[in-house]
Design an enzyme around this catalytic site. Structure first.
Site, PDB file in Angstrom:
ATOM      1  CB  CYS A 130      -0.980  -0.005   1.163  1.00  0.00           C
ATOM      2  SG  CYS A 130      -0.261  -0.463   2.747  1.00  0.00           S
ATOM      3  CG  HIS A 255      -0.141   4.311   3.912  1.00  0.00           C
ATOM      4  ND1 HIS A 255      -0.642   4.179   5.187  1.00  0.00           N
ATOM      5  CD2 HIS A 255       0.154   3.052   3.502  1.00  0.00           C
ATOM      6  CE1 HIS A 255      -0.646   2.902   5.526  1.00  0.00           C
ATOM      7  NE2 HIS A 255      -0.189   2.199   4.523  1.00  0.00           N
TER       8      HIS A 255
END
Ligand code: A2P
Length: 344
Positions: A130, A255
């Site tokens: 990710c 993120h």
């Protein structure tokens, strides 16, 4: 023709998004099979208004008649069960780290290297890590314009990168520490001692934890090596120089990465921004923050700055929802790509 799709890890944080995206994007399927651990077997989940009982992955014959399996239940399960799914005649899209660096398995970001999806001798396509995913869209846009030599990346990774349990741990710690906010100022170590941690390497609430994953060669973690190795594979640049540092921050989902990218050619900010703005799935935002981009499909770039030391380098900040583009969305996009090509 009829198409049967299975989701492995259907009860998890990514599994929840996989189910929702398959529904919302009207993925062409006739039957859905929801699989998880034996603990969840028998639980009923809604899919498109229908009650679907969860089945245990370990149940014999769960892949019989399945055309496509989306795996998001950890590397151990993928390593063991993905070949069984392929053996049963299915194509696998795997969201774990198990197969990503296997030379017989393409590692695909749909906007970056879509053609790689069709060469899959093992019947498996891997979805990137990710954090790597968040960096790929801007780096590909800039590579095409200026020629990427390497990059230094410091990540600010959300608790949700560790799944539902990562978010649950952050919530529990935050609640416990809010009981005595004064202690957070007067004696941080004592505050940390009032709660516990298991998923994250240290107490994450009201903190920043500069260790994520297992420490390996030369002091870098497996998470940091993923950023290096997966970027090289996706961009098709085996010699790409990567200096990664991965950090966990007390954010639920989303993120962020500070990237300093070095190029073969001069990279003026204006043309860099134009290249990124034109790239699919990527948007420019003055101040993209993980909170404000949680739940969105696009990857957002901001604070694009000329480097103060090197005119062939650029600094930028990039944010993406780790559960969506970073996991479930790209997994579904890979499946859609294969359907569009008549391969599933
Ligand atoms: P379960 O809910 O039954 O434990 P997350 O990434 O949010 O932690 O989710 C992990 C997903 O992987 C869940 O759906 C979880 O199912 C599933 N899972 C974990 N261990 C196994 C296992 N041994 N077999 C099948 N699925 C598993």
């Amino acid at each position: 023709m009829t198409r049967t799709v299975a989701v492995v890890g259907a009860t998890g944080a990514v599994g929840r998004d996989l189910r929702r995206l398959l529904e919302e994007r009207a993925f062409p399927l006739d039957e859905i099979r929801l699989l998880a651990s034996e603990r969840s077997a028998g639980t009923v989940l809604d899919f498109d208004g229908e009650d679907i009982p969860v089945r245990a992955l370990s149940e014999p014959g769960v892949f019989d008649g399945v055309d496509l399996v989306l795996f998001s239940a950890g590397a151990g399960r993928s390593r063991e069960y993905a070949p069984q799914a392929v053996e049963a005649g299915a194509v696998v899209v795997d969201n774990s780290s198990a197969w990503r660096m296997d030379p017989g398995v393409p590692l695909v970001v749909t906007e970056v290297n879509p053609d790689a999806v069709s060469g899959r001798p093992k019947g498996i396509v891997a979805n990137p890590n990710c954090t790597t995913m968040v960096a790929m869209l801007p780096l590909k846009a800039l590579h095409d314009r200026f020629g990427l030599r390497g990059f230094t990346a410091t990540s600010y990774q959300a608790a949700g990168g560790a799944g539902q349990k990562g978010m649950d741990e952050l919530i529990a710690q935050t609640r416990a520490l809010l009981d005595d906010p004064g202690l957070l100022q007067s004696d941080g170590a004592a505050a940390a001692g009032k709660t516990s941690h298991d998923v994250h390497a240290a107490v994450l609430a009201f903190n920043v934890v500069p260790l994520l994953g297992t420490v390996g060669e030369r002091g870098y973690t497996d998470e940091e090596y993923k950023l290096q190795n997966e970027s090289r594979k996706i961009l098709g640049l085996p010699g790409l120089a990567v200096a990664p540092t991965c950090v966990r921050v007390p954010v639920m989902v989303g993120h962020a990465i500070q990237v300093r990218a070095q190029f073969d050619r001069e990279a003026p900010v204006e043309s860099a921004c134009a290249a990124m703005e034109a790239f699919p799935g990527l948007v420019l935002d003055d101040l993209p923050t993980p909170l404000e981009w949680a739940g969105r499909n696009e990857t957002a770039v901001g604070r694009v700055r000329e480097d103060l030391i090197d005119t062939r380098s650029l600094n930028f900040w990039v944010v993406g929802d780790n559960l969506l583009k970073g996991a479930a969305l790209n997994t579904v996009q890979i499946a859609e790509l294969m359907v569009a090509r008549g391969e599933v």
